[in-house]
Design an enzyme around this catalytic site. Structure first.
Site, PDB file in Angstrom:
ATOM      1  N   GLU A  10       4.464  -3.177  12.203  1.00 37.47           N
ATOM      2  CA  GLU A  10       3.601  -2.348  12.096  1.00 37.47           C
ATOM      3  C   GLU A  10       2.377  -2.771  11.515  1.00 37.47           C
ATOM      4  O   GLU A  10       2.572  -3.254   9.963  1.00 37.47           O
ATOM      5  CB  GLU A  10       4.190  -1.075  11.364  1.00 37.47           C
ATOM      6  N   ASN A  46       0.895  -1.267  -0.046  1.00 32.52           N
ATOM      7  CA  ASN A  46       0.066  -0.123   0.078  1.00 32.52           C
ATOM      8  C   ASN A  46       0.896   1.365   0.085  1.00 32.52           C
ATOM      9  O   ASN A  46       0.484   2.547  -0.540  1.00 32.52           O
ATOM     10  CB  ASN A  46      -0.894  -0.020   1.001  1.00 32.52           C
ATOM     11  N   CYS A  66      -3.273   1.429   6.940  1.00 32.53           N
ATOM     12  CA  CYS A  66      -3.662   0.943   8.130  1.00 32.53           C
ATOM     13  C   CYS A  66      -4.210   2.047   9.195  1.00 32.53           C
ATOM     14  O   CYS A  66      -4.511   1.705  10.234  1.00 32.53           O
ATOM     15  CB  CYS A  66      -2.278   0.328   8.744  1.00 32.53           C
ATOM     16  N   GLU A 123       8.103   3.934  14.494  1.00 35.31           N
ATOM     17  CA  GLU A 123       9.204   4.382  13.335  1.00 35.31           C
ATOM     18  C   GLU A 123       9.105   5.747  13.114  1.00 35.31           C
ATOM     19  O   GLU A 123       7.871   6.452  13.373  1.00 35.31           O
ATOM     20  CB  GLU A 123       8.345   3.810  12.029  1.00 35.31           C
TER      21      GLU A 123
HETATM   22  N1  LIG Z   1      -0.300  -2.212   8.868  1.00 36.09           N
HETATM   23  C1  LIG Z   1      -0.240  -1.740   7.442  1.00 36.09           C
HETATM   24  O1  LIG Z   1       0.388  -0.781   7.078  1.00 36.09           O
HETATM   25  C2  LIG Z   1      -0.750  -2.722   6.560  1.00 36.09           C
HETATM   26  C3  LIG Z   1      -1.686  -3.598   6.964  1.00 36.09           C
HETATM   27  N2  LIG Z   1      -1.997  -4.529   5.808  1.00 36.09           N
HETATM   28  C4  LIG Z   1      -3.207  -5.227   6.288  1.00 36.09           C
HETATM   29  O2  LIG Z   1      -2.957  -6.875   5.773  1.00 36.09           O
HETATM   30  C5  LIG Z   1      -3.875  -7.214   4.834  1.00 36.09           C
HETATM   31  C6  LIG Z   1      -3.397  -7.840   3.903  1.00 36.09           C
HETATM   32  O3  LIG Z   1      -2.670  -7.339   2.967  1.00 36.09           O
HETATM   33  P1  LIG Z   1      -1.417  -7.869   2.432  1.00 36.09           P
HETATM   34  O4  LIG Z   1      -0.546  -6.877   1.648  1.00 36.09           O
HETATM   35  O5  LIG Z   1      -1.679  -8.836   1.820  1.00 36.09           O
HETATM   36  O6  LIG Z   1      -0.464  -8.044   3.843  1.00 36.09           O
HETATM   37  P2  LIG Z   1       0.667  -9.108   4.004  1.00 36.09           P
HETATM   38  O7  LIG Z   1       1.007  -9.092   5.380  1.00 36.09           O
HETATM   39  O8  LIG Z   1       0.199 -10.413   3.339  1.00 36.09           O
HETATM   40  O9  LIG Z   1       2.015  -8.817   3.123  1.00 36.09           O
HETATM   41  C7  LIG Z   1       2.877  -7.639   3.565  1.00 36.09           C
HETATM   42  C8  LIG Z   1       4.234  -8.200   3.353  1.00 36.09           C
HETATM   43  O10 LIG Z   1       4.463  -9.583   3.792  1.00 36.09           O
HETATM   44  C9  LIG Z   1       4.869 -10.457   2.857  1.00 36.09           C
HETATM   45  N3  LIG Z   1       4.509 -11.658   3.397  1.00 36.09           N
HETATM   46  C10 LIG Z   1       3.233 -12.370   3.116  1.00 36.09           C
HETATM   47  N4  LIG Z   1       3.131 -13.632   3.661  1.00 36.09           N
HETATM   48  C11 LIG Z   1       4.692 -13.660   4.214  1.00 36.09           C
HETATM   49  C12 LIG Z   1       5.210 -14.687   4.960  1.00 36.09           C
HETATM   50  N5  LIG Z   1       4.623 -16.089   5.231  1.00 36.09           N
HETATM   51  N6  LIG Z   1       6.328 -14.607   5.448  1.00 36.09           N
HETATM   52  C13 LIG Z   1       7.145 -13.386   5.131  1.00 36.09           C
HETATM   53  N7  LIG Z   1       6.672 -12.437   4.393  1.00 36.09           N
HETATM   54  C14 LIG Z   1       5.166 -12.623   3.874  1.00 36.09           C
HETATM   55  C15 LIG Z   1       4.292 -10.204   1.879  1.00 36.09           C
HETATM   56  O11 LIG Z   1       4.837 -10.583   0.496  1.00 36.09           O
HETATM   57  P3  LIG Z   1       4.100 -11.008  -0.934  1.00 36.09           P
HETATM   58  O12 LIG Z   1       3.635  -9.614  -1.451  1.00 36.09           O
HETATM   59  O13 LIG Z   1       4.875 -11.305  -1.750  1.00 36.09           O
HETATM   60  O14 LIG Z   1       2.988 -11.689  -0.449  1.00 36.09           O
HETATM   61  C16 LIG Z   1       4.270  -8.518   1.643  1.00 36.09           C
HETATM   62  O15 LIG Z   1       5.758  -8.123   1.405  1.00 36.09           O
HETATM   63  C17 LIG Z   1      -4.693  -5.995   4.356  1.00 36.09           C
HETATM   64  O16 LIG Z   1      -5.959  -6.127   4.017  1.00 36.09           O
HETATM   65  C18 LIG Z   1      -4.664  -5.090   5.591  1.00 36.09           C
HETATM   66  O17 LIG Z   1      -5.688  -5.351   6.566  1.00 36.09           O
HETATM   67  C19 LIG Z   1      -1.611  -4.567   4.438  1.00 36.09           C
HETATM   68  C20 LIG Z   1      -0.528  -3.606   4.222  1.00 36.09           C
HETATM   69  C21 LIG Z   1      -0.245  -2.789   5.138  1.00 36.09           C
HETATM   70  O1  LIG Z   2       1.159   1.218   6.461  1.00 38.26           O
HETATM   71  C1  LIG Z   2       0.535   2.274   6.197  1.00 38.26           C
HETATM   72  O2  LIG Z   2      -0.920   2.320   6.085  1.00 38.26           O
HETATM   73  C2  LIG Z   2       1.056   3.677   6.505  1.00 38.26           C
HETATM   74  O3  LIG Z   2       2.008   3.608   7.472  1.00 38.26           O
HETATM   75  C3  LIG Z   2       0.004   4.783   6.460  1.00 38.26           C
HETATM   76  S1  LIG Z   2       1.014   6.417   6.575  1.00 38.26           S
HETATM   77  O4  LIG Z   2       2.048   6.298   7.431  1.00 38.26           O
HETATM   78  O5  LIG Z   2       1.387   6.566   5.034  1.00 38.26           O
HETATM   79  O6  LIG Z   2       0.154   7.125   7.018  1.00 38.26           O
END
Ligand SMILES: NC(=O)C1=CN([C@@H]2O[C@H](COP(=O)(O)OP(=O)(O)OC[C@H]3O[C@@H](n4cnc5c(N)ncnc54)[C@H](OP(=O)(O)O)[C@@H]3O)[C@@H](O)[C@H]2O)C=CC1
Ligand SMILES: O=C(O)[C@H](O)CS(=O)(=O)O
Length: 484
Positions: free
Chosen positions: A256, A158, A290, A464
């Site tokens: 995070e 994202n 997030c 962070e």
């Molecule tokens: N807190 C935040 O900022 C975020 C929260 N989210 C939440 O997570 C949900 C799913 O999003 P998504 O991007 O699929 O999040 P994921 O947690 O699945 O992916 C985030 C990262 O982790 C990697 N990953 C996935 N599975 C593994 C594993 N078993 N071991 C090591 N690395 C792994 C992914 O690689 P790859 O892409 O190759 O699968 C990607 O680089 C969203 O709907 C949201 O709710 C998502 C993004 C950001």
């Molecule tokens: O993971 C996210 O969604 C980002 O941390 C949000 S922000 O830092 O760009 O507000």
């Protein structure tokens, strides 16, 4: 072909030990543009063996980077920062093409991401230790802060750039090498960052960007004893798994994770300002952050007025391909995301919610979705307890301040929360009562490199950005000198 001024920024290989390389197997992963469905290119499908090679390269390169002065490292990082800003337009095109966010948001993320490099290049010069007054004759007690060692970073789709620099900048600044695995859906921003780091003179082995099998790469990162720190941004589910995997070698972990942000509007709020904040917080990145408002809690006396005003603003949002001018909402990242949003809406409506506007896939097709508002939402609905990660604003009612706080805290998450009020007593009471790592008060966008970003409960560990963000990449060493 993307309309890049500098086509060398479009890299379809991984960056390992200062070289652009393919996977040992020759296998690749296809990367598509979520707005058009077209194939943008491919990146190597790497695994544990390439990851081990990158970690070894980082270990070999570490001492020379660590032994530079903070000022020398800062000078190199400043050059990286300048190159990112000089290439902002190309980087924004790459980001919008692979992630979907509008160009304006991509440019905003690039500025935000670069700011972490600027901030931590300076912060590293102020990593002070301590001299402690000894309580024994002939002793001198000293505390040193030293670089923790090899840092592994796993980042989400994202924010394809800022989540990388938010981890790499403090690590590099204090003298740590990094091994990065970006999300497979958005690798090109990370690889462009590596290209610019190479041009800036960051030595081979200090930054490594691997693409490919997340489970295999993550498995090596978490098991290899040379890696002393893992920093992850992504889902809570994966974060928990990585934390468990790191236990085997007792690594320091920063997480995070997901959120479920309440956005509370009290009846003493400036409603027009609250509307602006709600649009900014809820619909940024099509709701895929997030820290997006996930639940809007509106005091009953202003509920209908707020819903009407919000609907007027939401109906004005322009939806389309982020590479086109004046687009305010791009597509969702993939069909899985669309199906999750639809499931949340269907569940809410089935339990009595009312669709005020939007509510279905956009006429543009693919993964475009209408900006949506749901009214009469109640706590038995999935939107109350799950992170929607889409452009859906569910409006809940509350009567009293105490009820609002109880509703807001009724979640296992604790990342960001927001509320609007002009009563100074209420501002302090509510700010102190909310169980969250970050609270926006009369503000809908609160992320900045100068303040500590992070959550509590199941939203993560560590902070962070800010002066606090450097500690996660340091170890404290206590020296006790006798015989003096
Ligand atoms: N807190 C935040 O900022 C975020 C929260 N989210 C939440 O997570 C949900 C799913 O999003 P998504 O991007 O699929 O999040 P994921 O947690 O699945 O992916 C985030 C990262 O982790 C990697 N990953 C996935 N599975 C593994 C594993 N078993 N071991 C090591 N690395 C792994 C992914 O690689 P790859 O892409 O190759 O699968 C990607 O680089 C969203 O709907 C949201 O709710 C998502 C993004 C950001
Ligand atoms: O993971 C996210 O969604 C980002 O941390 C949000 S922000 O830092 O760009 O507000």
């Amino acid at each position: 072909m993307l309309p890049l001024k500098d086509t060398r920024l479009f890299r379809q290989q991984a960056y390992l030990n200062g070289q652009w390389v393919n996977a040992d197997s020759g296998k690749t992963i296809v990367v598509t543009n979520p707005a058009t469905g077209e194939i943008l290119g491919t990146v190597p499908e790497m695994g544990a063996v390439e990851t081990q090679r990158a970690i070894t390269a980082a270990q070999c390169a570490w001492a020379a980077w660590r032994d530079k002065t903070a000022k020398e490292r800062a000078q190199v990082m400043r050059g990286w920062y300048n190159l990112i800003l000089e290439n902002q337009n190309d980087l924004a095109i790459l980001m919008t093409a692979e992630q979907g966010k509008p160009l304006a948001e991509s440019k905003g993320e690039i500025n935000y991401g670069a700011a972490f490099i600027e901030w931590f290049a300076e912060e590293a010069k102020r990593v002070y230790g301590d001299v402690i007054p000894a309580n024994k004759q002939g002793q001198r007690l000293v505390v040193l802060k030293q670089a923790i060692g090899i840092v592994a970073a796993i980042t989400p789709w994202n924010f394809p750039m800022a989540m990388i620099t938010r981890k790499c900048a403090p690590a590099l600044a204090v003298g740590c090498p990094v091994v990065i695995k970006p999300a497979s859906q958005t690798p090109f921003s990370a690889l462009a960052l590596a290209e610019l780091a190479d041009r800036a003179g960051i030595p081979a082995g200090i930054i490594n960007v691997l693409t490919g099998n997340a489970r295999a790469i993550g498995g090596e990162m978490t098991a290899n004893p040379l890696v002393r720190k893992l920093s992850f941004t992504g889902s809570t589910e994966i974060g928990k798994s990585l934390m468990q995997q790191c236990a085997g070698t007792v690594k320091k972990v920063s997480l995070e994770l997901g959120g479920n942000a309440p956005f509370i509007v009290f009846d003493d709020a400036d409603i027009d300002k609250a509307i602006i904040g709600a649009i900014a917080s809820k619909y940024r990145n099509a709701g895929q952050t997030c820290v997006c408002a996930n639940r809007l809690l509106i005091q009953e006396g202003i509920y209908e007025t707020f819903a009407e005003k919000l609907a007027i603003a939401v109906k004005q949002l322009t939806v389309g391909d982020g590479l086109q001018a004046d687009i305010q909402q791009g597509p969702l990242i993939d069909m899985h995301a669309v199906e999750k949003v639809e499931a949340h809406i269907q569940d809410a409506v089935a339990k009595g919610a009312r669709i005020v506007c939007g509510g279905k896939r956009h006429v543009l097709g693919k993964t475009f979705f209408e900006p949506t508002i749901l009214a009469d939402v109640t706590s038995d609905m999935r939107v109350a307890h799950e992170e929607t990660f889409g452009p859906v604003a569910p409006l809940f009612r509350f009567k009293t301040e105490a009820e609002a706080i109880q509703m807001a805290n009724d979640t296992e998450f604790g990342l960001a929360a927001y509320f609007y009020s002009r009563d100074v007593g209420r501002v302090w009471r509510v700010a102190e009562a909310l169980e969250y790592g970050m609270v926006g008060i009369n503000e809908g966008i609160i992320s900045t490199e100068v303040a500590p970003f992070g959550g509590i409960k199941e939203s993560g560990i560590g902070r962070e950005g800010s002066k606090y963000g450097v500690d996660d990449f340091l170890e404290i060493k206590y020296l006790c000198m006798g015989g003096i």
